[in-house]
Design a protein around this motif. Structure first.
Motif, PDB file in Angstrom:
ATOM      1  N   ILE A  45       0.874  -1.175   0.000  1.00 40.49           N
ATOM      2  CA  ILE A  45       0.000   0.000   0.000  1.00 40.49           C
ATOM      3  C   ILE A  45       0.918   1.234   0.000  1.00 40.49           C
ATOM      4  O   ILE A  45       1.745   1.371   0.911  1.00 40.49           O
ATOM      5  N   PRO A  46       0.805   2.110  -0.990  1.00 38.12           N
ATOM      6  CA  PRO A  46       1.758   3.232  -1.112  1.00 38.12           C
ATOM      7  C   PRO A  46       1.444   4.383  -0.156  1.00 38.12           C
ATOM      8  O   PRO A  46       1.244   5.532  -0.575  1.00 38.12           O
ATOM      9  N   VAL A  47       1.429   4.079   1.143  1.00 34.99           N
ATOM     10  CA  VAL A  47       1.070   5.057   2.174  1.00 34.99           C
ATOM     11  C   VAL A  47       1.935   6.314   2.056  1.00 34.99           C
ATOM     12  O   VAL A  47       1.454   7.442   2.211  1.00 34.99           O
ATOM     13  N   ARG A  48       3.226   6.129   1.745  1.00 37.62           N
ATOM     14  CA  ARG A  48       4.137   7.278   1.752  1.00 37.62           C
ATOM     15  C   ARG A  48       3.799   8.315   0.690  1.00 37.62           C
ATOM     16  O   ARG A  48       4.201   9.471   0.803  1.00 37.62           O
ATOM     17  N   ASP A  49       3.040   7.917  -0.303  1.00 40.78           N
ATOM     18  CA  ASP A  49       2.704   8.853  -1.383  1.00 40.78           C
ATOM     19  C   ASP A  49       1.516   9.764  -1.057  1.00 40.78           C
ATOM     20  O   ASP A  49       1.130  10.592  -1.882  1.00 40.78           O
ATOM     21  N   TYR A  50       0.915   9.579   0.113  1.00 37.90           N
ATOM     22  CA  TYR A  50      -0.301  10.338   0.432  1.00 37.90           C
ATOM     23  C   TYR A  50      -0.159  11.034   1.784  1.00 37.90           C
ATOM     24  O   TYR A  50       0.511  10.519   2.681  1.00 37.90           O
ATOM     25  N   ASP A  51      -0.830  12.189   1.902  1.00 35.72           N
ATOM     26  CA  ASP A  51      -0.847  12.898   3.189  1.00 35.72           C
ATOM     27  C   ASP A  51      -2.069  12.517   4.015  1.00 35.72           C
ATOM     28  O   ASP A  51      -2.026  12.525   5.241  1.00 35.72           O
ATOM     29  N   THR A  52      -3.165  12.228   3.334  1.00 36.96           N
ATOM     30  CA  THR A  52      -4.414  11.892   4.018  1.00 36.96           C
ATOM     31  C   THR A  52      -4.827  10.482   3.628  1.00 36.96           C
ATOM     32  O   THR A  52      -4.973  10.182   2.442  1.00 36.96           O
ATOM     33  N   ILE A  53      -4.993   9.639   4.636  1.00 35.03           N
ATOM     34  CA  ILE A  53      -5.329   8.243   4.366  1.00 35.03           C
ATOM     35  C   ILE A  53      -6.571   7.858   5.179  1.00 35.03           C
ATOM     36  O   ILE A  53      -6.545   7.881   6.418  1.00 35.03           O
ATOM     37  N   PHE A  54      -7.635   7.541   4.481  1.00 36.03           N
ATOM     38  CA  PHE A  54      -8.822   6.975   5.109  1.00 36.03           C
ATOM     39  C   PHE A  54      -8.539   5.488   5.334  1.00 36.03           C
ATOM     40  O   PHE A  54      -8.027   4.806   4.424  1.00 36.03           O
ATOM     41  N   VAL A  55      -8.867   4.982   6.511  1.00 30.44           N
ATOM     42  CA  VAL A  55      -8.624   3.562   6.804  1.00 30.44           C
ATOM     43  C   VAL A  55      -9.924   2.936   7.314  1.00 30.44           C
ATOM     44  O   VAL A  55     -10.455   3.367   8.354  1.00 30.44           O
ATOM     45  N   GLY A  56     -10.423   1.926   6.597  1.00 30.09           N
ATOM     46  CA  GLY A  56     -11.707   1.332   6.945  1.00 30.09           C
ATOM     47  C   GLY A  56     -11.625  -0.167   7.186  1.00 30.09           C
ATOM     48  O   GLY A  56     -10.812  -0.867   6.571  1.00 30.09           O
TER      49      GLY A  56
END
Ligand SMILES: Cc1cc2nc3c(=O)[nH]c(=O)nc-3n(C[C@H](O)[C@H](O)[C@H](O)COP(=O)(O)O)c2cc1C
Length: 162
Positions: free
Chosen positions: A69-80
């Protein structure tokens, strides 16, 4: 603001449906947390899934995730995720162990059958002390299945994310 990511884990499809609605309304990218060993999504087999989930919970298991999951590429991450045994499925621990959310904004949401968020939003804050964890959206399973556009919209507006 950079593009947001909606990432979700779902077995019966209701957290997935909510994730899709959030992505639709925000224009965020959408990704699933895929387990190496898939869970049985046949609702007739609920007892077996409940047993497995309980066992993983009681042994503090960390079920492996198949995809990156490319978490580092995003500032805002919705997690469900769904509620399982009064907390989130153990694969969410794998997820939070694996990725660094320092300086990022996490927006949690979950499906359930009465437990609400079960304290999991607080758990996320504890697991990710350097992230900004916004107010989450707990969604009852039947509401999530019926369609949830309005609840999602009101929540996003309240958070200023729409
Ligand atoms: C193994 C298992 C354990 C569950 N434990 C809880 C619980 O503790 N509290 C609750 O409110 N719902 C519980 N549920 C209901 C799920 O949270 C609900 O069905 C949810 O909508 C499933 O999400 P999904 O469709 O994305 O898989 C449980 C369901 C399963 C399969």
């Amino acid at each position: 603001m950079s593009k947001a990511l909606v990432v979700y884990f779902s077995v019966y499809g209701t957290a997935k449906k909510t994730a899709e609605e959030i992505a639709r309304q925000t224009g965020a990218d959408l990704m699933e947390i895929e387990p190496v060993v898939p869970y049985d999504s046949n609702r007739d087999h609920y007892n077996a899934l409940a047993k497995l989930a309980k066992q993983q919970h009681d042994t503090n298991a960390r079920p492996a995730i198949k995809n990156e999951i490319p978490v580092r590429d995003y500032d805002t991450i919705f997690v469900g995720y769904p509620m399982w045994w009064y907390t989130f499925p153990m694969i969410l621990y794998t997820f939070f162990d694996k990725y660094d959310f320092s300086g990022k904004t996490i927006v949690p949401f979950n499906t359930h059958m009465g437990s609400g968020d079960g304290g999991t939003y607080r758990t996320i804050k504890e697991l990710e002390p350097n992230a900004n964890v916004l107010a989450g959206l707990p969604m009852e399973m039947s509401d999530a299945e019926r369609g949830n556009a309005k609840a999602v919209s009101q929540w996003l507006q309240k958070l200023g994310l729409k």
